[in-house]
Design a protein around this motif. Structure first.
Motif, PDB file in Angstrom:
ATOM      1  N   LYS A  68       0.941  -0.848  -0.026  1.00 55.74           N
ATOM      2  CA  LYS A  68       0.246  -0.065   0.225  1.00 55.74           C
ATOM      3  C   LYS A  68       1.128   0.906  -0.059  1.00 55.74           C
ATOM      4  O   LYS A  68       2.026   1.209   0.714  1.00 55.74           O
ATOM      5  N   HIS A  83      -5.664  -1.717   9.822  1.00 53.83           N
ATOM      6  CA  HIS A  83      -4.888  -3.024   9.811  1.00 53.83           C
ATOM      7  C   HIS A  83      -4.828  -3.007   7.571  1.00 53.83           C
ATOM      8  O   HIS A  83      -3.962  -3.523   7.345  1.00 53.83           O
ATOM      9  N   TRP A  85      -0.141  -7.004   8.624  1.00 48.42           N
ATOM     10  CA  TRP A  85      -1.463  -6.672   8.387  1.00 48.42           C
ATOM     11  C   TRP A  85      -1.560  -8.311   8.686  1.00 48.42           C
ATOM     12  O   TRP A  85      -3.326  -8.142   8.950  1.00 48.42           O
ATOM     13  N   ARG A 117      -5.196  -8.792  10.039  1.00 48.69           N
ATOM     14  CA  ARG A 117      -6.532  -9.329   9.477  1.00 48.69           C
ATOM     15  C   ARG A 117      -7.342 -10.704  10.116  1.00 48.69           C
ATOM     16  O   ARG A 117      -7.970 -11.491  10.166  1.00 48.69           O
ATOM     17  N   ALA A 175     -13.494   3.003   6.039  1.00 46.95           N
ATOM     18  CA  ALA A 175     -13.862   2.083   5.373  1.00 46.95           C
ATOM     19  C   ALA A 175     -15.189   1.832   5.167  1.00 46.95           C
ATOM     20  O   ALA A 175     -15.529   1.535   4.018  1.00 46.95           O
ATOM     21  N   GLY A 176     -16.397   1.810   6.652  1.00 49.08           N
ATOM     22  CA  GLY A 176     -17.773   0.997   6.034  1.00 49.08           C
ATOM     23  C   GLY A 176     -18.424   2.287   6.238  1.00 49.08           C
ATOM     24  O   GLY A 176     -19.675   1.836   5.582  1.00 49.08           O
ATOM     25  N   THR A 182     -18.848   4.356   2.053  1.00 49.97           N
ATOM     26  CA  THR A 182     -18.781   4.146   0.949  1.00 49.97           C
ATOM     27  C   THR A 182     -19.882   2.562   1.371  1.00 49.97           C
ATOM     28  O   THR A 182     -20.776   2.899  -0.170  1.00 49.97           O
ATOM     29  N   LEU A 190      -7.987   2.212  -6.295  1.00 47.03           N
ATOM     30  CA  LEU A 190      -6.499   1.405  -5.642  1.00 47.03           C
ATOM     31  C   LEU A 190      -5.064   1.706  -6.138  1.00 47.03           C
ATOM     32  O   LEU A 190      -4.859   2.502  -7.199  1.00 47.03           O
ATOM     33  N   ARG A 232      -0.585   1.382  -5.504  1.00 50.16           N
ATOM     34  CA  ARG A 232      -0.069  -0.195  -4.831  1.00 50.16           C
ATOM     35  C   ARG A 232       1.805   1.325  -5.364  1.00 50.16           C
ATOM     36  O   ARG A 232       2.135   1.762  -5.889  1.00 50.16           O
ATOM     37  N   SER A 251     -14.985  -3.320  -7.432  1.00 50.94           N
ATOM     38  CA  SER A 251     -15.697  -3.127  -6.132  1.00 50.94           C
ATOM     39  C   SER A 251     -15.130  -2.862  -5.101  1.00 50.94           C
ATOM     40  O   SER A 251     -15.196  -2.042  -4.192  1.00 50.94           O
ATOM     41  N   PHE A 252     -14.923  -3.919  -5.007  1.00 50.93           N
ATOM     42  CA  PHE A 252     -14.273  -4.385  -3.472  1.00 50.93           C
ATOM     43  C   PHE A 252     -13.193  -4.807  -3.851  1.00 50.93           C
ATOM     44  O   PHE A 252     -12.624  -5.800  -2.507  1.00 50.93           O
ATOM     45  N   GLY A 253     -12.747  -4.754  -4.451  1.00 51.89           N
ATOM     46  CA  GLY A 253     -10.651  -4.429  -4.214  1.00 51.89           C
ATOM     47  C   GLY A 253     -10.643  -6.392  -4.930  1.00 51.89           C
ATOM     48  O   GLY A 253     -11.815  -6.819  -5.426  1.00 51.89           O
ATOM     49  N   ARG A 293      -6.528  -8.842   0.066  1.00 51.81           N
ATOM     50  CA  ARG A 293      -6.255  -7.512   0.980  1.00 51.81           C
ATOM     51  C   ARG A 293      -7.970  -7.310   0.062  1.00 51.81           C
ATOM     52  O   ARG A 293      -8.295  -6.014   0.673  1.00 51.81           O
ATOM     53  N   CYS A 346     -12.075  -6.402  -0.230  1.00 52.70           N
ATOM     54  CA  CYS A 346     -13.282  -5.815   1.476  1.00 52.70           C
ATOM     55  C   CYS A 346     -13.378  -6.600   2.048  1.00 52.70           C
ATOM     56  O   CYS A 346     -13.614  -7.981   2.139  1.00 52.70           O
ATOM     57  N   GLY A 378     -15.447  -5.709   4.321  1.00 56.11           N
ATOM     58  CA  GLY A 378     -16.947  -5.800   4.982  1.00 56.11           C
ATOM     59  C   GLY A 378     -17.578  -6.162   4.060  1.00 56.11           C
ATOM     60  O   GLY A 378     -18.775  -5.408   4.249  1.00 56.11           O
ATOM     61  N   PHE A 386     -21.004  -7.293   5.204  1.00 49.83           N
ATOM     62  CA  PHE A 386     -21.075  -6.824   5.810  1.00 49.83           C
ATOM     63  C   PHE A 386     -22.229  -5.213   5.085  1.00 49.83           C
ATOM     64  O   PHE A 386     -23.677  -4.945   5.175  1.00 49.83           O
TER      65      PHE A 386
HETATM   66  C1  HEM Z   1     -20.014  -0.062  -0.231  1.00 49.67           C
HETATM   67  C2  HEM Z   1     -19.353  -0.563   0.820  1.00 49.67           C
HETATM   68  C3  HEM Z   1     -17.925  -0.834   0.456  1.00 49.67           C
HETATM   69  C4  HEM Z   1     -16.883  -0.847  -0.173  1.00 49.67           C
HETATM   70  C5  HEM Z   1     -17.238  -0.078  -1.999  1.00 49.67           C
HETATM   71  C6  HEM Z   1     -15.554  -1.289   0.289  1.00 49.67           C
HETATM   72  C7  HEM Z   1     -14.304  -1.115  -0.857  1.00 49.67           C
HETATM   73  C8  HEM Z   1     -13.456  -1.817   0.064  1.00 49.67           C
HETATM   74  C9  HEM Z   1     -11.743  -1.667  -0.973  1.00 49.67           C
HETATM   75  C10 HEM Z   1     -12.204  -1.467  -3.013  1.00 49.67           C
HETATM   76  C11 HEM Z   1     -11.284  -2.320  -0.293  1.00 49.67           C
HETATM   77  C12 HEM Z   1      -9.632  -2.809  -0.601  1.00 49.67           C
HETATM   78  C13 HEM Z   1      -8.768  -1.976  -1.049  1.00 49.67           C
HETATM   79  C14 HEM Z   1      -7.730  -2.084  -0.886  1.00 49.67           C
HETATM   80  O1  HEM Z   1      -6.938  -3.209  -2.100  1.00 49.67           O
HETATM   81  O2  HEM Z   1      -6.870  -0.654  -1.674  1.00 49.67           O
HETATM   82  C15 HEM Z   1     -11.778  -2.200   0.814  1.00 49.67           C
HETATM   83  C16 HEM Z   1     -10.805  -3.177   2.061  1.00 49.67           C
HETATM   84  C17 HEM Z   1     -11.445  -3.088   3.238  1.00 49.67           C
HETATM   85  N1  HEM Z   1     -12.804  -2.457   3.911  1.00 49.67           N
HETATM   86 FE1  HEM Z   1     -14.355  -2.204   2.507  1.00 49.67          FE
HETATM   87  N2  HEM Z   1     -15.488  -1.608   1.444  1.00 49.67           N
HETATM   88  C18 HEM Z   1     -16.997  -1.162   1.880  1.00 49.67           C
HETATM   89  C19 HEM Z   1     -17.372  -1.070   2.855  1.00 49.67           C
HETATM   90  C20 HEM Z   1     -16.665  -1.980   4.204  1.00 49.67           C
HETATM   91  C21 HEM Z   1     -17.049  -2.292   5.177  1.00 49.67           C
HETATM   92  C22 HEM Z   1     -19.064  -1.857   5.838  1.00 49.67           C
HETATM   93  C23 HEM Z   1     -16.151  -2.460   6.203  1.00 49.67           C
HETATM   94  C24 HEM Z   1     -16.507  -2.921   7.670  1.00 49.67           C
HETATM   95  C25 HEM Z   1     -16.993  -2.542   8.797  1.00 49.67           C
HETATM   96  C26 HEM Z   1     -15.120  -2.416   5.567  1.00 49.67           C
HETATM   97  C27 HEM Z   1     -13.861  -2.959   5.767  1.00 49.67           C
HETATM   98  C28 HEM Z   1     -13.034  -2.803   4.970  1.00 49.67           C
HETATM   99  C29 HEM Z   1     -11.375  -3.097   5.240  1.00 49.67           C
HETATM  100  C30 HEM Z   1     -11.331  -3.804   7.048  1.00 49.67           C
HETATM  101  C31 HEM Z   1     -10.572  -3.156   4.317  1.00 49.67           C
HETATM  102  C32 HEM Z   1      -9.130  -3.751   4.416  1.00 49.67           C
HETATM  103  C33 HEM Z   1      -8.738  -4.764   4.340  1.00 49.67           C
HETATM  104  C34 HEM Z   1      -7.459  -4.954   4.482  1.00 49.67           C
HETATM  105  O3  HEM Z   1      -6.059  -4.371   3.784  1.00 49.67           O
HETATM  106  O4  HEM Z   1      -7.285  -5.936   4.388  1.00 49.67           O
HETATM  107  N3  HEM Z   1     -15.412  -2.346   4.758  1.00 49.67           N
HETATM  108  N4  HEM Z   1     -13.042  -2.456   0.832  1.00 49.67           N
END
Ligand code: HEM
Length: 411
Positions: free
Chosen positions: A19, A33, A41, A45, A220-221, A224, A287, A289, A351-353, A357, A359, A361, A364
């Motif tokens: 990162k 983390h 990390w 995790r 993060a949560g 988004t 994103l 890196r 969208s969630f990566g 790494r 997402c 959540g 959730f």
């Molecule tokens: C629509 C909702 C959400 C979207 C679009 C989203 C998107 C993302 C993306 C793209 C990443 C990856 C970032 C990267 O690789 O640099 C990420 C990581 C993460 N997200 Fe989400 N997120 C959402 C909701 C949430 C929620 C609700 C939570 C917690 C309550 C959450 C917790 C995390 C955490 C802890 C990471 C880091 C994971 C790691 O590095 O191991 N996210 N999210």
């Protein structure tokens, strides 16, 4: 912009692409983390993961439901006896998702959680103000009124979290049955890890680490998920036939009853709609890196320390990948799941990566969005107000610049 290269970068052996380093002034917000490098990390995790398992999320159903009920009650009061009412749903969704995190993360300490959320919102505003001025190294240490306020807020957040964590740790150690909130689950998992290694400092996370993780949940949560809800409201307004199909599915599964997690997991139409919204308006547009050593990507060798930008939003809008109708809202793309959604049949939804790494959540956020939309669609029909101005813009995430004014009609 090549999805194969993006996947390669996000899945390559951890440690080769890291990162980016965070500007120190952002560290009060972007922590935990998600920002650590490999070893720390991986430990975090592992400890946090169990708190996000589906069966743990089911325990949070009452918290999700209570927050959504409050939103609905407020809307019903606003609409009152009139049949139609104009409302900016953007701040409504921001408050809702802040409430959901406060309750699901801190359970009975909800009020303190709510205060943390307010402080983080103010911190984000101060940081955005600071980022708009010229960067002068060391300026953040000068006792200007903004810097003093930033310091004060950081101290307040930490002391609130510290006392909540210590109270909870003590209770769990003395055998009190743990609550089903993220903080409790994280402390429980942390204590287990510590016991396995015999010593708190080696196996588990320190109180400081847990503080950083709690701050990360909000960062993060909250934003988004409110963004996902926001653009879904916009697109279901523009495409009333999809709003109707979603409502039919809700009526089929829940009727007039309160939505539950088992029902939410059966929703097919809603799943397709949310994925298509996330494709067109990914809350995280890019994103980043950096190379940790000399690395070859797509036939080009990059030396150590090069920043790579992975523009998810461009990939999601590329006609070569999705077809000529790429800019249209067509949830039917996702009928057979995300891996089959692109025209040329490659996995191009990020969208969630992706990779280790990805997402944490995701389930959730999807459960929260489905619960909220189900309860809204059971009671209201909505369309865009003539005062709505479509202006998505990025302030870290993809927000509606002038809010989202909709006309709510009671059903
Ligand atoms: C629509 C909702 C959400 C979207 C679009 C989203 C998107 C993302 C993306 C793209 C990443 C990856 C970032 C990267 O690789 O640099 C990420 C990581 C993460 N997200 Fe989400 N997120 C959402 C909701 C949430 C929620 C609700 C939570 C917690 C309550 C959450 C917790 C995390 C955490 C802890 C990471 C880091 C994971 C790691 O590095 O191991 N996210 N999210």
């Amino acid at each position: 912009m090549d999805p194969n290269l993006v996947r390669e970068i996000l899945t390559t052996k951890s440690g080769h692409f890291l990162k980016p380093k965070i500007n120190p002034i952002w560290k009060v917000l972007v922590t935990g983390h998600a920002s650590y490098d490999v070893e720390k990390w991986a430990k975090c995790r592992r400890i946090i993961n169990p708190a996000f398992h589906v069966e743990k999320l089911k325990l949070m159903q009452p918290a999700f439901f209570n927050c959504c009920s409050e939103l609905i009650k407020r809307w019903e009061n606003i609409v009152g006896s009139s049949e139609t009412f104009e409302l900016d749903v953007w701040p409504e969704f921001q408050n809702l998702t802040g409430d959901v995190i406060s309750r699901t993360a801190f359970g009975s300490s909800y009020e303190e959680g709510r205060r943390i959320f307010q402080i983080q919102t103010e911190q984000a505003e101060l940081l955005i103000q600071a980022s708009r001025t010229v960067y002068i190294p060391g300026f953040r240490f000068l006792p200007t009124s903004m810097n003093r306020r930033r310091k004060h807020l950081d101290k307040e957040v930490r002391s609130l979290l510290r006392s909540m964590i210590e109270k909870r740790e003590k209770a769990i150690k003395y055998g009190e049955k743990n609550s089903a909130d993220l903080l409790g689950l994280m402390i429980e998992s942390n204590l287990k890890e510590s016991e396995e290694h015999g010593k708190f400092e080696i196996g588990g996370l320190s109180v400081e680490d847990i503080i950083e993780e709690c701050k990360l949940f909000y960062f993060a949560g909250q934003e988004t998920t409110s963004i996902l809800l926001n653009w879904t409201a916009v697109l279901l307004s523009v495409y009333p036939s999809w709003q109707e199909r979603a409502r039919e599915e809700i009526m089929q599964i829940f009727g007039e009853n309160a939505p539950d997690f088992d029902g939410l997991s059966q929703m097919k139409i809603m799943n397709m709609i949310l994925h298509e919204v996330l494709r067109l308006y990914p809350p995280v547009v890019l994103l980043s890196r950096r190379t940790n050593k000399s690395m070859e990507v797509g036939g080009i060798t990059y030396p150590k320390g090069v920043m790579l930008s992975l523009p998810l939003i461009f990939i999601h809008h590329d006609p070569d990948i999705w077809g000529e109708d790429v800019h249209e809202f067509k949830p039917e793309r996702f009928t057979d799941g995300i891996s089959k959604a692109a025209k040329n049949n490659q996995m191009a939804f990020f969208s969630f990566g992706w990779g280790p790494r990805m997402c944490l959540g995701q389930n959730f956020a999807m459960a929260e969005a489905k619960m909220c939309l189900s309860m809204i669609l059971q009671r209201f029909r909505f369309e865009l107000s003539p005062s709505y101005i479509h202006a998505p813009y990025t302030v870290l995430t993809l927000q509606p610049q002038h809010g989202t004014q909709v006309l709510l009609h009671k059903l």
